[in-house]
Design a protein around this motif. Structure first.
Motif, PDB file in Angstrom:
ATOM      1  N   GLY A  25       0.785  -1.226   0.000  1.00 19.28           N
ATOM      2  CA  GLY A  25       0.000   0.000   0.000  1.00 19.28           C
ATOM      3  C   GLY A  25       0.814   1.272   0.000  1.00 19.28           C
ATOM      4  N   ALA A  26       2.132   1.174  -0.153  1.00 19.65           N
ATOM      5  CA  ALA A  26       2.998   2.350  -0.101  1.00 19.65           C
ATOM      6  C   ALA A  26       2.771   3.260  -1.301  1.00 19.65           C
ATOM      7  CB  ALA A  26       4.461   1.921  -0.041  1.00 19.65           C
ATOM      8  N   ALA A  27       2.687   4.564  -1.051  1.00 21.44           N
ATOM      9  CA  ALA A  27       2.569   5.560  -2.122  1.00 21.44           C
ATOM     10  C   ALA A  27       3.943   5.956  -2.645  1.00 21.44           C
ATOM     11  CB  ALA A  27       1.836   6.795  -1.612  1.00 21.44           C
ATOM     12  N   GLY A  28       4.952   5.883  -1.775  1.00 21.60           N
ATOM     13  CA  GLY A  28       6.294   6.292  -2.144  1.00 21.60           C
ATOM     14  C   GLY A  28       7.237   5.113  -2.263  1.00 21.60           C
ATOM     15  N   GLU A 114      22.051   3.828   1.832  1.00 23.69           N
ATOM     16  CA  GLU A 114      20.967   4.110   2.776  1.00 23.69           C
ATOM     17  C   GLU A 114      19.764   4.711   2.051  1.00 23.69           C
ATOM     18  OE1 GLU A 114      20.223   6.479   6.980  1.00 23.69           O
ATOM     19  OE2 GLU A 114      22.141   6.677   5.960  1.00 23.69           O
ATOM     20  N   ARG A 115      18.563   4.317   2.468  1.00 21.72           N
ATOM     21  CA  ARG A 115      17.338   4.901   1.913  1.00 21.72           C
ATOM     22  C   ARG A 115      17.203   6.327   2.446  1.00 21.72           C
ATOM     23  NH1 ARG A 115      12.779   1.259   3.768  1.00 21.72           N
ATOM     24  NH2 ARG A 115      14.140   1.037   5.555  1.00 21.72           N
ATOM     25  N   ILE A 116      17.182   7.306   1.529  1.00 27.19           N
ATOM     26  CA  ILE A 116      17.235   8.707   1.957  1.00 27.19           C
ATOM     27  C   ILE A 116      15.976   9.507   1.656  1.00 27.19           C
ATOM     28  CG2 ILE A 116      19.737   8.936   1.897  1.00 27.19           C
ATOM     29  CD1 ILE A 116      19.275  10.286  -0.920  1.00 27.19           C
ATOM     30  N   ALA A 117      15.133   9.032   0.763  1.00 31.85           N
ATOM     31  CA  ALA A 117      13.935   9.770   0.377  1.00 31.85           C
ATOM     32  C   ALA A 117      12.961   8.794  -0.255  1.00 31.85           C
ATOM     33  CB  ALA A 117      14.282  10.885  -0.607  1.00 31.85           C
ATOM     34  N   GLN A 118      11.772   9.308  -0.572  1.00 33.42           N
ATOM     35  CA  GLN A 118      10.815   8.481  -1.291  1.00 33.42           C
ATOM     36  C   GLN A 118      10.313   9.225  -2.517  1.00 33.42           C
ATOM     37  OE1 GLN A 118       7.284   7.548   1.006  1.00 33.42           O
ATOM     38  NE2 GLN A 118       7.597   9.342   2.292  1.00 33.42           N
ATOM     39  N   LEU A 119      10.008   8.457  -3.551  1.00 34.06           N
ATOM     40  CA  LEU A 119       9.552   9.005  -4.818  1.00 34.06           C
ATOM     41  C   LEU A 119       8.080   8.660  -5.002  1.00 34.06           C
ATOM     42  CD1 LEU A 119      12.531   7.885  -7.111  1.00 34.06           C
ATOM     43  CD2 LEU A 119      12.305   9.981  -5.740  1.00 34.06           C
ATOM     44  N   VAL A 120       7.271   9.688  -5.269  1.00 32.60           N
ATOM     45  CA  VAL A 120       5.842   9.506  -5.497  1.00 32.60           C
ATOM     46  C   VAL A 120       5.533   9.942  -6.927  1.00 32.60           C
ATOM     47  CG1 VAL A 120       3.517  10.216  -4.810  1.00 32.60           C
ATOM     48  CG2 VAL A 120       5.286   9.857  -3.062  1.00 32.60           C
ATOM     49  N   VAL A 121       4.958   9.052  -7.711  1.00 30.35           N
ATOM     50  CA  VAL A 121       4.568   9.358  -9.088  1.00 30.35           C
ATOM     51  C   VAL A 121       3.168   9.969  -9.046  1.00 30.35           C
ATOM     52  CG1 VAL A 121       4.154   8.412 -11.383  1.00 30.35           C
ATOM     53  CG2 VAL A 121       5.965   7.444  -9.935  1.00 30.35           C
TER      54      VAL A 121
END
Length: 152
Positions: A25-28, A114-121
């Motif tokens: 269910g993740a948006a990013g 390291e995971r640094i951010a999230q990308l949302v389309v």
């Protein structure tokens, strides 16, 4: 579902994962730091840095990719993105870098991978801006910052 084509930047560590959704269910989709020297970036309190991801994206026309902070890093360490959400336009083909800021009170180390951010389309709608002779009146009118929460 839009397809985002990805290409590695020369010298990038291709063993790192592509942006990945951590749950159904993740948006990013989480994106990793891909540091050229495979080392680390030390962000002192109040400092900011452009952290490379090692990626270039091909975003379909009619979409953008928004770059957003990771909530766990923000809560636990004060790590945020000062231009959040950042926008990657569909016609940009350069390297994807993430502007990371330490709003915490102590130094923070960003390590390679390291995971640094999230990308949302997200879909994009473009408007046409025109000069008008006047604007419709509303109950709010010209009330600005904080005006909707005021009572008497």
């Amino acid at each position: 579902m839009p397809l985002i084509a990805v290409e590695w930047v020369d010298g990038a560590d291709q063993s790192l994962p592509l942006p990945t959704y951590q749950t159904a269910g993740a948006a990013g989709a989480d994106v990793c730091a891909n540091l050229p020297d495979r080392g680390e970036v030390i962000l002192t309190a109040g400092a900011r840095a452009l952290v490379p991801t090692g990626l270039r994206l091909q975003i379909p026309e009619g979409f953008e990719v928004q770059v957003r902070p990771r909530s766990g890093l923000a809560l636990k360490h004060g790590i945020t993105l000062p231009n959040s959400p950042g926008t990657i336009d569909s016609d940009y083909r350069g390297p994807l870098g993430v502007i990371v800021m330490n709003a915490g009170d102590s130094a923070f180390v960003i390590r390679h991978g390291e995971r640094i951010a999230q990308l949302v389309v997200a879909p994009v709608v473009q408007a046409q801006f025109v000069v008008a002779g006047g604007l419709d009146e509303t109950a709010r009118g010209s009330g600005g910052f904080g005006s909707t929460g005021q009572t008497g």
